[in-house]
Design a protein around this motif. Structure first.
Motif, PDB file in Angstrom:
ATOM      1  N   ARG A 285      -8.936   7.033   0.592  1.00 34.65           N
ATOM      2  CA  ARG A 285      -8.199   7.741  -0.458  1.00 34.65           C
ATOM      3  C   ARG A 285      -7.119   8.639   0.138  1.00 34.65           C
ATOM      4  N   ALA A 286      -7.450   9.363   1.226  1.00 37.76           N
ATOM      5  CA  ALA A 286      -6.465  10.245   1.868  1.00 37.76           C
ATOM      6  C   ALA A 286      -5.298   9.430   2.426  1.00 37.76           C
ATOM      7  N   LEU A 287      -5.600   8.276   3.018  1.00 36.47           N
ATOM      8  CA  LEU A 287      -4.545   7.418   3.553  1.00 36.47           C
ATOM      9  C   LEU A 287      -3.664   6.888   2.420  1.00 36.47           C
ATOM     10  N   ALA A 288      -4.289   6.484   1.322  1.00 42.89           N
ATOM     11  CA  ALA A 288      -3.534   6.003   0.164  1.00 42.89           C
ATOM     12  C   ALA A 288      -2.636   7.103  -0.391  1.00 42.89           C
ATOM     13  N   GLU A 289      -3.184   8.318  -0.518  1.00 46.35           N
ATOM     14  CA  GLU A 289      -2.391   9.437  -1.050  1.00 46.35           C
ATOM     15  C   GLU A 289      -1.233   9.802  -0.127  1.00 46.35           C
ATOM     16  N   ALA A 290      -1.443   9.717   1.184  1.00 45.38           N
ATOM     17  CA  ALA A 290      -0.387  10.037   2.150  1.00 45.38           C
ATOM     18  C   ALA A 290       0.782   9.055   2.035  1.00 45.38           C
ATOM     19  N   ASN A 291       0.505   7.879   1.459  1.00 45.10           N
ATOM     20  CA  ASN A 291       1.528   6.849   1.338  1.00 45.10           C
ATOM     21  C   ASN A 291       1.936   6.581  -0.108  1.00 45.10           C
ATOM     22  N   ASN A 292       1.552   7.497  -0.998  1.00 45.56           N
ATOM     23  CA  ASN A 292       1.910   7.398  -2.418  1.00 45.56           C
ATOM     24  C   ASN A 292       1.434   6.104  -3.071  1.00 45.56           C
ATOM     25  N   PHE A 293       0.267   5.600  -2.638  1.00 41.98           N
ATOM     26  CA  PHE A 293      -0.311   4.417  -3.274  1.00 41.98           C
ATOM     27  C   PHE A 293      -1.129   4.882  -4.473  1.00 41.98           C
ATOM     28  N   ARG A 294      -1.189   4.071  -5.514  1.00 33.10           N
ATOM     29  CA  ARG A 294      -1.949   4.434  -6.707  1.00 33.10           C
ATOM     30  C   ARG A 294      -3.448   4.440  -6.439  1.00 33.10           C
ATOM     31  N   THR A 295      -3.909   3.563  -5.552  1.00 35.17           N
ATOM     32  CA  THR A 295      -5.325   3.426  -5.268  1.00 35.17           C
ATOM     33  C   THR A 295      -5.545   3.055  -3.805  1.00 35.17           C
ATOM     34  N   TRP A 296      -6.740   3.347  -3.292  1.00 33.37           N
ATOM     35  CA  TRP A 296      -7.066   2.982  -1.913  1.00 33.37           C
ATOM     36  C   TRP A 296      -7.269   1.479  -1.777  1.00 33.37           C
ATOM     37  N   LYS A 297      -7.307   0.766  -2.909  1.00 35.38           N
ATOM     38  CA  LYS A 297      -7.484  -0.691  -2.869  1.00 35.38           C
ATOM     39  C   LYS A 297      -6.151  -1.433  -2.716  1.00 35.38           C
ATOM     40  N   THR A 298      -5.063  -0.693  -2.641  1.00 35.73           N
ATOM     41  CA  THR A 298      -3.737  -1.294  -2.481  1.00 35.73           C
ATOM     42  C   THR A 298      -3.705  -2.167  -1.228  1.00 35.73           C
ATOM     43  N   ARG A 299      -3.141  -3.348  -1.351  1.00 36.66           N
ATOM     44  CA  ARG A 299      -3.029  -4.248  -0.197  1.00 36.66           C
ATOM     45  C   ARG A 299      -1.832  -3.843   0.646  1.00 36.66           C
ATOM     46  N   VAL A 300      -2.024  -3.869   1.950  1.00 32.43           N
ATOM     47  CA  VAL A 300      -0.935  -3.544   2.869  1.00 32.43           C
ATOM     48  C   VAL A 300      -0.468  -4.819   3.540  1.00 32.43           C
ATOM     49  N   LYS A 301       0.775  -4.810   4.009  1.00 30.91           N
ATOM     50  CA  LYS A 301       1.370  -5.999   4.626  1.00 30.91           C
ATOM     51  C   LYS A 301       1.533  -5.804   6.122  1.00 30.91           C
ATOM     52  N   ILE A 302       1.449  -6.893   6.859  1.00 31.63           N
ATOM     53  CA  ILE A 302       1.667  -6.856   8.303  1.00 31.63           C
ATOM     54  C   ILE A 302       3.049  -6.265   8.563  1.00 31.63           C
ATOM     55  N   GLY A 303       3.100  -5.312   9.491  1.00 34.03           N
ATOM     56  CA  GLY A 303       4.372  -4.677   9.842  1.00 34.03           C
ATOM     57  C   GLY A 303       4.696  -3.458   8.999  1.00 34.03           C
ATOM     58  N   GLN A 304       3.910  -3.214   7.940  1.00 39.12           N
ATOM     59  CA  GLN A 304       4.157  -2.045   7.089  1.00 39.12           C
ATOM     60  C   GLN A 304       3.856  -0.775   7.878  1.00 39.12           C
TER      61      GLN A 304
END
Length: 70
Positions: free
Chosen positions: A42-61
């Motif tokens: 959740r903290a990582l998601a919030e640091a990146n302005n994602f709506r949820t910690w379940k957000t998928r991330v992409k290679i190289g992001q």
């Protein structure tokens, strides 16, 4: 002291030496990345302005590891 190892001559590294960003690699998720840096998904998601910690991330992001790096 010129005989001291190079690391000792310059003193300890400042606390800010901790990484502030992470580049996503193949197979990584917010959960696996958060564990690596001892933070919650959740903290990582919030640091990146994602709506949820379940957000998928992409290679190289590039992910911020702290709130200040938004």
């Amino acid at each position: 002291d010129p005989a001291a190892p190079a690391a000792d001559r310059h003193g300890p590294k400042p606390a800010s030496a901790a990484p502030t960003y992470h580049i996503v690699k193949r197979g990584e998720t917010l959960v696996s990345i958060s564990k690596k840096y001892k933070m919650t998904p959740r903290a990582l998601a919030e640091a990146n302005n994602f709506r949820t910690w379940k957000t998928r991330v992409k290679i190289g992001q590039r992910l911020a590891l702290t709130e200040e790096q938004k």
